[in-house]
Design a protein around this motif. Structure first.
Motif, PDB file in Angstrom:
ATOM      1  N   ILE A   1      42.938  51.483  37.342  1.00  0.00           N
ATOM      2  CA  ILE A   1      43.448  52.428  36.346  1.00  0.00           C
ATOM      3  C   ILE A   1      42.644  52.365  35.047  1.00  0.00           C
ATOM      4  O   ILE A   1      42.250  53.392  34.504  1.00  0.00           O
ATOM      5  CB  ILE A   1      44.940  52.157  36.070  1.00  0.00           C
ATOM      6  CG1 ILE A   1      45.770  52.472  37.318  1.00  0.00           C
ATOM      7  CG2 ILE A   1      45.436  52.959  34.876  1.00  0.00           C
ATOM      8  CD1 ILE A   1      47.199  51.988  37.236  1.00  0.00           C
ATOM      9  N   LEU A   2      42.381  51.155  34.569  1.00  0.00           N
ATOM     10  CA  LEU A   2      41.787  50.993  33.240  1.00  0.00           C
ATOM     11  C   LEU A   2      40.266  51.118  33.212  1.00  0.00           C
ATOM     12  O   LEU A   2      39.710  51.704  32.282  1.00  0.00           O
ATOM     13  CB  LEU A   2      42.207  49.649  32.645  1.00  0.00           C
ATOM     14  CG  LEU A   2      43.710  49.490  32.403  1.00  0.00           C
ATOM     15  CD1 LEU A   2      44.017  48.084  31.915  1.00  0.00           C
ATOM     16  CD2 LEU A   2      44.211  50.525  31.411  1.00  0.00           C
ATOM     17  N   ILE A   3      39.594  50.561  34.208  1.00  0.00           N
ATOM     18  CA  ILE A   3      38.123  50.584  34.162  1.00  0.00           C
ATOM     19  C   ILE A   3      37.507  51.283  35.371  1.00  0.00           C
ATOM     20  O   ILE A   3      36.326  51.140  35.646  1.00  0.00           O
ATOM     21  CB  ILE A   3      37.543  49.162  33.999  1.00  0.00           C
ATOM     22  CG1 ILE A   3      37.948  48.256  35.161  1.00  0.00           C
ATOM     23  CG2 ILE A   3      37.944  48.555  32.684  1.00  0.00           C
ATOM     24  CD1 ILE A   3      37.263  46.904  35.138  1.00  0.00           C
ATOM     25  N   HIS A   4      38.351  52.013  36.113  1.00  0.00           N
ATOM     26  CA  HIS A   4      37.900  52.836  37.234  1.00  0.00           C
ATOM     27  C   HIS A   4      37.183  52.028  38.313  1.00  0.00           C
ATOM     28  O   HIS A   4      36.203  52.478  38.890  1.00  0.00           O
ATOM     29  CB  HIS A   4      37.023  53.985  36.738  1.00  0.00           C
ATOM     30  CG  HIS A   4      37.680  54.776  35.660  1.00  0.00           C
ATOM     31  ND1 HIS A   4      38.765  55.581  35.903  1.00  0.00           N
ATOM     32  CD2 HIS A   4      37.438  54.855  34.330  1.00  0.00           C
ATOM     33  CE1 HIS A   4      39.152  56.143  34.768  1.00  0.00           C
ATOM     34  NE2 HIS A   4      38.368  55.711  33.794  1.00  0.00           N
TER      35      HIS A   4
ATOM     36  N   LEU B   1      45.429  47.458  38.116  1.00  0.00           N
ATOM     37  CA  LEU B   1      45.144  47.705  36.696  1.00  0.00           C
ATOM     38  C   LEU B   1      43.654  47.943  36.467  1.00  0.00           C
ATOM     39  O   LEU B   1      43.276  48.780  35.635  1.00  0.00           O
ATOM     40  CB  LEU B   1      45.636  46.538  35.847  1.00  0.00           C
ATOM     41  CG  LEU B   1      47.151  46.422  35.717  1.00  0.00           C
ATOM     42  CD1 LEU B   1      47.521  45.146  34.968  1.00  0.00           C
ATOM     43  CD2 LEU B   1      47.724  47.632  35.012  1.00  0.00           C
ATOM     44  N   ALA B   2      42.802  47.230  37.197  1.00  0.00           N
ATOM     45  CA  ALA B   2      41.355  47.446  37.068  1.00  0.00           C
ATOM     46  C   ALA B   2      40.978  48.850  37.515  1.00  0.00           C
ATOM     47  O   ALA B   2      40.127  49.496  36.914  1.00  0.00           O
ATOM     48  CB  ALA B   2      40.595  46.408  37.887  1.00  0.00           C
TER      49      ALA B   2
END
Length: 80
Positions: free
Chosen positions: A45-48, A42-43
């Motif tokens: 995907i969300l914060i690159h 998720l990190a």
């Protein structure tokens, strides 16, 4: 930042130690153990965030362990 990560990891393992998820083998406990594998994904995907080789290996080990546990749990339920 390092202290924050240490405290978060300590808290996570305390929760695992004192929760029923560490004692019972159910679908809920498997999801509980998969959470650390989902966080880096998720990190990413969300914060690159970059995934390192060690992270990928850890994610694979967590998922494989959960799959093995799930299959064993399903076999035990069929036998019961």
């Amino acid at each position: 930042m390092v202290l924050y990560k240490c405290l978060c990891n300590w808290w996570w393992f305390c929760v695992l130690l004192f929760s029923n998820a560490a004692r019972r083998r159910s679908m809920a406990s498997l999801v509980f153990f998969i959470k650390p594998a989902l966080a880096p994904i998720l990190a990413m995907i969300l914060i690159h965030e970059r995934l390192t080789t060690n992270m990928v290996i850890g994610i694979i080990v967590i998922i494989l362990g959960s799959v093995v546990s799930f299959i064993d749990n399903q076999r035990q339920q069929v036998v019961s």
